[in-house]
Design a protein around this motif. Structure first.
Motif, short mmCIF file in Angstrom:
data_model
loop_
_atom_site.label_atom_id
_atom_site.label_comp_id
_atom_site.label_asym_id
_atom_site.label_seq_id
_atom_site.Cartn_x
_atom_site.Cartn_y
_atom_site.Cartn_z
N SER A 241 -54.23 49.06 -80.38
CA SER A 241 -55.45 49.70 -79.88
C SER A 241 -56.05 50.67 -80.90
CB SER A 241 -55.14 50.46 -78.58
OG SER A 241 -54.53 49.62 -77.63
N ILE B 147 -52.64 49.67 -71.83
CA ILE B 147 -52.06 49.41 -70.51
C ILE B 147 -52.01 47.90 -70.24
CG2 ILE B 147 -52.47 49.63 -68.02
CD1 ILE B 147 -53.59 52.44 -68.59
N LEU C 120 -56.87 51.82 -72.00
CA LEU C 120 -56.96 50.68 -71.08
C LEU C 120 -56.43 49.41 -71.73
CD1 LEU C 120 -57.89 49.61 -68.34
CD2 LEU C 120 -60.15 49.23 -69.34
#
Length: 278
Positions: free
Chosen positions: A146, A126, A123
């Motif tokens: 991330s 993204i 997430l």
């Protein structure tokens, strides 16, 4: 190596990975239609079923799917290697420094790490790619941002357990600088759990990269990408099943092979983990 050869599943996984690596390295030589693999269209042969001329069939632009898959392997493996390298290069030094110095510096680094870990990795990737713009380079950067906190936490915990060892005390007595102790004496001795993490993460990163490409946030046409090919073929899955099936199977095999190899390396490098359920 003698111990590793006894793990049949691990050996098979390594063979599969090596075969995929060779296929990616020599994609231009192995691809039946290398120009189509790079993106050249052939509209006279669109959505053809698998045949002797096109073993995996063709896509909506008439391109040979086998050729596209070989070049897509290049993209997926390149992305996975760069993401894990960047995450390693960022996370391991920060984690080792935090664990060695402790105190306020440890608190600052670990709280920043916790902030990143509070978001699901995919997430967060993204969101970052949506801000930076869809491209393979931005997808690699977003995934690395991330992923690095996991390496930082592993490196920190391993450093804390190692920094009071006798050979570290001996280095201090001899006047070796703290940064030299960290990077010459501590980091090489905490690589075992990190190597296992890298081998497992390779498969996860390949899946994450394919997911970003599936959503249109990874590599852009005409670059071949396995996730992008699955996305393009989802509208044809009922009649032209080969369009999404073959790229999807390659992603499945790669992820499984890296996960199995990671389990084998964990059993080999960390005997205490043997027999634990995964």
């Amino acid at each position: 190596m003698r111990l590793f050869r006894k793990d049949i599943a691990g050996v098979l996984a390594l063979v599969v990975i090596l075969l995929f690596l060779l296929a990616a390295l020599f994609a231009h030589q192995l691809a039946p239609y290398p120009e189509q693999g790079k993106g050249e269209s052939n509209i006279t042969n669109t959505l053809s079923a698998p045949s002797s001329e096109n073993l995996f069939g063709t896509d909506r632009q008439g391109r040979d799917i086998l050729s596209r898959c070989l070049f897509g392997l290049q993209t997926s493996l390149f992305a996975a290697l760069f993401v894990t390298f960047l995450a390693f290069a960022i996370g391991v030094p920060l984690g080792a420094i935090a664990g060695f110095f402790g105190g306020v510096l440890d608190e600052i680094i670990m709280r920043i790490t916790d902030i990143f870990l509070s978001f699901p990795a995919l997430l967060l990737a993204i969101a970052l790619v949506a801000v930076l713009g869809p491209s393979l380079e931005n997808a690699i950067l977003a995934l690395a941002v991330s992923w690095w906190p996991w390496y930082a936490r592993i490196a920190r915990s391993s450093t804390i357990s190692l920094k009071n060892s006798l050979f570290i005390d001996a280095a201090r007595v001899m006047g070796v600088s703290k940064m030299t102790i960290i990077f010459r004496h501590i980091v090489p001795n905490i690589l075992t759990p990190i190597i296992v993490q890298v081998s497992v993460d390779m498969g996860t990163v390949i899946l994450a990269t394919a997911s970003l490409s599936f959503l249109g946030l990874g590599s852009q046409p005409p670059t071949a990408d396995l996730g992008q090919m699955v996305s393009e073929g989802r509208g044809y899955i009922l009649n032209q099943w080969w369009y999404s099936t073959f790229p999807g199977l390659l992603v499945l095999l790669l992820v499984m092979a890296f996960n199995i190899l990671g389990d084998a390396l964990q059993d080999l490098l960390d005997p205490k983990s043997k027999g634990r359920s995964t």
